[in-house]
Design a protein around this motif. Sequence first.
Motif: not given
Lengths: 263, 345
Positions: A137-142, A165-171, B325-326
């Motif tokens: 789900i995180f990767m799909l959002k990314a 940046q959002a893509t990076y944060e989610l990944i 990362f976390w």
Amino acid sequence: MEIKYTVQGLLIYATIAAYFTAFVATLAKRPRTGYALFLVAFLLATASFVYRWVHVQHVPLQNLFEVFLSLGVACYPISWFSRRILRIGGQWADMLIGVIVLFPAGFVFHAEPQRLPPALQSPLFVPHVAVYMLAYIFMLKAAFQAGVQLITKPRIEGALLPPEQATYELIAIGFPLLTLGLILGSWWGKLAWGRSWGWDPKELWSLASWLIYVGYFHWRYMFGTRRPRWNSAWAIAGMAAIVITLLWVNLSRIFSGLHSYAS
Amino acid sequence: MNRFRRTTLWAVLGAIVLLTGLSIYGAFIGADRAQEFFTSVPLAAYWFASVALLAAGIVLFRRLLRVPSLLLMHVGCILVVLGMMWGSKGGHALQKRLFGIDKIPVSELWLYEGMDENRVLVTDVNNLRELPFFVRLNDFRIEYYEPGQLSLWSRDERNWRMPAEAGRSLFLGEELGTVTIRRVFENFKIDIKADNPVAYDEPNGSNPALEVTIEKPEAQTGRRYVFERRPGHTNPNDPLAMVYHRSIKDYISELEIVKDGQVVAAKNIEVNHPLYYGGYHIYQNKPGGQDEYGTFTGLLVVSDSGLNAIYGGYVLLVGAILWHFWGQRALDRIKARHPSSAGSQ
Ligand code: HEM
């Protein structure tokens, strides 16, 4: 395509309807109604998952039907976390993701309950699948944010992060989960089948997905945000590999292997 | 970033993209051929080169040395690749050449109850070799989920399922009648007594079956036996086909390890719960069964070479990635939110 005339089916269709109306309300600039419906959809998805759990008497993560049901539950908490903690927008897309992941559970996959074969009776079964589902789900959002980055001009929306940046944060959140999923799978494979790596199609596709994100991090380290379109292309390629790992490998006869019971 | 470092990073990207491409290729050729491919000599060159590249990265990029999480995740990768190589067949050949350690990488062990055996079958070369200990099978059994299931099909392709329990009935419509399960047999046997066939359950043995009756209004009640091991054994004129199925819950082998006449280890192994002794894991991997010689089990015996490196690498990889990362980022956030408390530490 099959319609499920069961309590399980009804719960799924009600959840899809709630996600969809939440999506429409949000697009129609009724964010409060949209949010309320999103919450209702989450509660219905949870009820549907719990119902299945009681019905099959094991954590329902065994086959594609159950896995997609669990994805439907994960949408809301991940959306909430992304907005509140990571400052990432696009909630309307999360509502749409809810519709997309529940559609195959409602209309495509068979809901025939199955008993756990010996290999699946392991304490590693639930964490291995669960962390993968969260990662997906995180990767799909990314990938969605990467798509936004590719097709729109950069603009800052209030306190929210720009899409690159959002893509990076989610990944960055999804990658540790993906790594954990891969390693738990390898550990479990060693206990059940005697080898920590079996070169099975599912394993190789999941390695390929993981490697694409490793490539993404190294690329981004080299070029930073100077080549944002390329950064986004990596994120989308990673998601494409995930879709193949989750669906094509299980559904196609080309990739016969030990994971085929998951279909 | 100087040219040399930039070139190294391009090489890293190249190595990652190449492995991604090879993994996708491997997924298309099936697990057996993929295993052969990934453990072939040209690929061994790739694995060595990637270890060298990781090590070069650690030396060349000071940040990799200075930031513990980055260092550990890259060291973790090195360990995993080296562990996998050490545990492969090529790795075993190398161990024998360099250190005289002669272990059998992977083999099968077929054992009958009450038997002690140290000869194992190395399947890829079809060769028997000896383990440094004997394995004894005290008991092998298969456990099933209860109850089993009776599936029924009509000629017009309608189908039904019912739990295989004595007393259960199912109405299939006027034309097909009512199906009732009368008895459930573990080990079905039949005798002729006073010209009549008499079915009974004989202890010690396995031939699972169901006795089923089919009742239709104004017709004689039909009686059928449905066998688990002989599905589809039906009369072509029957309007109904029946299959009795039981799902396997577990395979269990009660094992003892015997060395110099002494029992040195014992465990009831099952899928997901191997026995470890003397550098080998013994897995309940193949199903067992029964034949004219008795009850047997199929075991997989795997050398543990390289396993510590792989697991050590996994711990480093997961731990470091989670922290990088976390953990680190959560900590940075907290510090940014409470600058005073961070400053006072
Ligand atoms: C093949 C040899 C490799 C070399 C020479 C190498 C080198 C590097 C370098 C120089 C960095 C940048 C560190 C920084 O942020 O300053 C880096 C980051 C990273 N590497 Fe590697 N790497 C290699 C392979 C791998 C592999 C196989 C993995 C898989 C876990 C990996 C995972 C990462 C991750 C997750 C980062 C962090 C990126 C970030 O903080 O955004 N690397 N690597």
